[in-house]
Design a protein around this motif. Structure first.
Motif, PDB file in Angstrom:
ATOM      1  N   ASP A  83       4.168  -0.026   5.958  1.00  0.00           N
ATOM      2  CA  ASP A  83       3.211  -1.036   5.236  1.00  0.00           C
ATOM      3  C   ASP A  83       4.505  -1.978   6.490  1.00  0.00           C
ATOM      4  OD1 ASP A  83       2.405  -0.578   3.370  1.00  0.00           O
ATOM      5  OD2 ASP A  83       3.435  -1.017   1.565  1.00  0.00           O
ATOM      6  N   THR A  99      -0.128   9.960  12.573  1.00  0.00           N
ATOM      7  CA  THR A  99       1.062   8.973  11.616  1.00  0.00           C
ATOM      8  C   THR A  99       2.153   9.231  12.781  1.00  0.00           C
ATOM      9  OG1 THR A  99       2.061  10.433  10.147  1.00  0.00           O
ATOM     10  CG2 THR A  99       0.554   9.460   9.505  1.00  0.00           C
ATOM     11  N   GLU A 136       2.207   3.002   2.573  1.00  0.00           N
ATOM     12  CA  GLU A 136       2.022   3.247   3.596  1.00  0.00           C
ATOM     13  C   GLU A 136       3.400   4.026   4.377  1.00  0.00           C
ATOM     14  OE1 GLU A 136      -1.497   4.482   6.796  1.00  0.00           O
ATOM     15  OE2 GLU A 136      -1.163   2.195   5.888  1.00  0.00           O
ATOM     16  N   TYR A 175      10.841   7.097  -1.184  1.00  0.00           N
ATOM     17  CA  TYR A 175      10.045   7.299   0.023  1.00  0.00           C
ATOM     18  C   TYR A 175      11.144   8.444   1.222  1.00  0.00           C
ATOM     19  CZ  TYR A 175       7.987   3.598  -1.321  1.00  0.00           C
ATOM     20  OH  TYR A 175       6.515   2.683  -1.811  1.00  0.00           O
ATOM     21  N   ALA A 219       0.678  -1.544  -0.276  1.00  0.00           N
ATOM     22  CA  ALA A 219      -0.249   0.267  -0.061  1.00  0.00           C
ATOM     23  C   ALA A 219       1.020   1.290  -0.086  1.00  0.00           C
ATOM     24  CB  ALA A 219      -0.951  -0.405   1.380  1.00  0.00           C
ATOM     25  N   LYS A 256       4.583   5.771   8.083  1.00  0.00           N
ATOM     26  CA  LYS A 256       4.221   5.525   8.698  1.00  0.00           C
ATOM     27  C   LYS A 256       5.719   6.028  10.390  1.00  0.00           C
ATOM     28  CE  LYS A 256      -0.233   4.039   9.987  1.00  0.00           C
ATOM     29  NZ  LYS A 256      -1.230   3.857  10.124  1.00  0.00           N
TER      30      LYS A 256
END
Length: 509
Positions: free
Chosen positions: A407, A506, A348, A439, A346, A350
């Motif tokens: 993820d 987050t 994502e 990233y 995904a 964090k």
């Protein structure tokens, strides 16, 4: 992500299974995974590197998984992958592991047994995946050949410099001797006795375990001849190999480390399962094999006398050895494991605060060769020094360390440390496998936003080496502004925004 390794070591089978699993485990730790070893009793005595690695490990019966132990230690913890590296444990054992995990990787050296696995790794030179047809499930991915050899990163980092030095000189004055961690058959002492008779040798490097049958005799030889150096479980194994002109060893796991450094080998076969590797290395021109029926010390000395008189041949063997293994096998296998375990992401990002459990991954990221090159201090950081440093930083109110997760898997860290009133110096490090994927800039923005939200600092400052163009782009993309420079560094500042109080959901507290 949790990866469990099942591998054993003892005086009969040696320590090669555990050592190559440790190499793969380290690669997966760099990729953010947690690792655990299940080993038969006595394994850590044979392979001291296991305890030194910092990886968690439990003992189990040599032919069993020890269900009670697993249930006690891992209740509720999902296992993403189990790696089995054992000649004693075959398909029935592997099938029994399906109750613990969906994915199994088997490491083997010969296509002679059936396996129940999703990945199979056989790094034998010239091995073909087709040779395992009918021995593994149809869906199994077979990684075969020397391009997947599991070589420790220390060897890969020394490769270029070492090969350059070997190309410049093909003399033979230094010999590296290691017949495995356990010195099966006690042959090492007899070989060293023959080497001290060779006048051209100025250095005889011997790596041996204290449990080796001929250990006391080897120590006596060291006392009698100052050319003999005895090393017990040396952490600088790559440097010792790099300093030698020829190695005397077995055709096991260490063969690939020698080839990575272009180190010519004189091979002694001590187990039947080593014959394929030995034959392939000799056909590739990377090694000489001592005939099984030969007088071992005399045969070894004879080969060294010949090579000392033929520097051109020594140089040729070195070049051919280097062609066998480039040292990139562990990252290749790691990337394939990643694809198997996380085929879809995904993407994502964090953040969470670092804890003591992050010590090893932070250490591995800090000591990565590319990270060191761009750091203010390019020297490797010893584990003990890193552990002491992290313990202090985690409780230091002037330090904030955030772990970046992609993820749910750790993939980097951002550190803030207040050196001047209200100003925090920032450093960011991404795991090697994630670099260049875009990233870093996103993680930087999230981390700075969190530092301001916590009112940790009033301004964030980045100090970047002039040659580190990638970091310069990331900081500029993250909103940092040029604020000065000196002969080595560019300075960037990011003041706290007016909306610094804004919540950042987050980040785990």
């Amino acid at each position: 992500m949790l990866i469990v390794f099942r591998a054993d070591a003892d005086p009969v089978i040696g320590g090669g299974h555990v050592m190559r699993c440790l190499t793969l485990a380290t690669e997966m730790q760099r990729r953010g995974a947690d690792v655990l070893f299940i080993c038969s009793p006595g394994t850590a005595d044979v392979v001291p590197a296991l305890a030194r690695s910092g990886a968690a490990w439990f003992e189990a019966d040599e032919r069993d998984w020890n269900t009670a132990l697993m249930e006690d230690k891992l209740t509720g913890t999902p296992i993403d992958l189990i790696v089995v590296d054992s000649y004693r444990l075959g398909e029935p054992f592997e099938r029994s592991l399906r109750q613990y995990t969906r994915r199994i990787l088997v490491i083997d050296d010969a296509p002679t047994r059936s396996h129940d696995c999703d990945l199979l790794l056989d790094t034998t030179l010239d091995r073909s995946a087709d040779e395992y047809a009918g021995l593994v499930p149809k869906h199994c991915c077979v990684l075969a050949g020397a391009s997947y050899t599991l070589v420790r990163s220390a060897f890969a980092e020394l490769r270029a410099t070492c090969l350059e030095q070997r190309n410049a000189s093909s003399q033979l004055t230094s010999v590296f001797v290691s017949l495995g961690l356990t010195d099966v058959g006690g042959r090492t002492a007899a070989i060293v006795r023959s080497l001290v008779t060779l006048d051209n040798l100025s250095r005889i490097i011997v790596v041996v375990n204290p449990a080796a049958p001929s250990f006391d005799e080897i120590i006596a030889l060291q006392k009698a001849d100052d050319r003999v150096e005895v090393h017990v479980d040396p952490p600088e194994m790559a440097e010792l190999m790099a300093s030698a002109h020829v190695a005397i060893g077995t055709p096991g796991t260490s063969s690939w480390e020698r080839c990575c450094l272009g180190l010519p080998s004189v091979l002694i076969i001590v187990a039947d399962n080593q014959r394929d590797n030995a034959g392939a290395l000799q056909r590739a021109g990377a090694a000489r094999i001592v005939p099984i029926d030969a007088d071992l010390p005399e045969a070894v000395s004879g080969i060294l006398r010949e090579l000392a008189l033929r520097p051109d041949e020594l140089g040729r063997i070195s070049r051919l050895a280097a062609d066998v293994c480039d040292g990139g096998g562990a990252p290749r296998v790691g990337a394939i494991i990643d694809k198997l375990l996380r085929p879809e992401r995904a993407a994502e990002l964090k953040l969470r605060r670092a804890t003591a459990n992050d010590a090893r991954r932070l250490w591995l990221w800090r000591n990565d060769s590319d990270a060191r090159a761009m750091s203010g201090d390019s020297q490797p950081v010893p584990w003990d020094a890193h552990s002491a440093w992290l313990s202090k930083r985690l409780v230091d109110p002037n330090t904030l360390i955030l772990i970046i997760e992609l993820d749910g898997r750790p993939c980097g860290n951002v550190r803030f440390h207040i050196e001047l009133t209200g100003t925090a110096i920032i450093s960011i490090a991404m795991a090697p496998y994630i670099r260049g994927m875009g990233y870093g800039a996103t993680a930087l923005v999230l981390a700075c936003r969190e530092a301001f939200r916590q009112r940790f600092c009033e301004c964030i400052q980045a100090r970047v080496k002039r040659g580190n163009l990638a970091s310069q782009r990331i900081f500029l993309k993250g909103g940092f502004l040029p604020a000065g420079e000196d002969t080595e560094l560019l300075i960037y500042n990011l003041p706290a925004p007016a909306a610094a109080q804004e919540d950042c959901s987050t980040v785990g507290q």
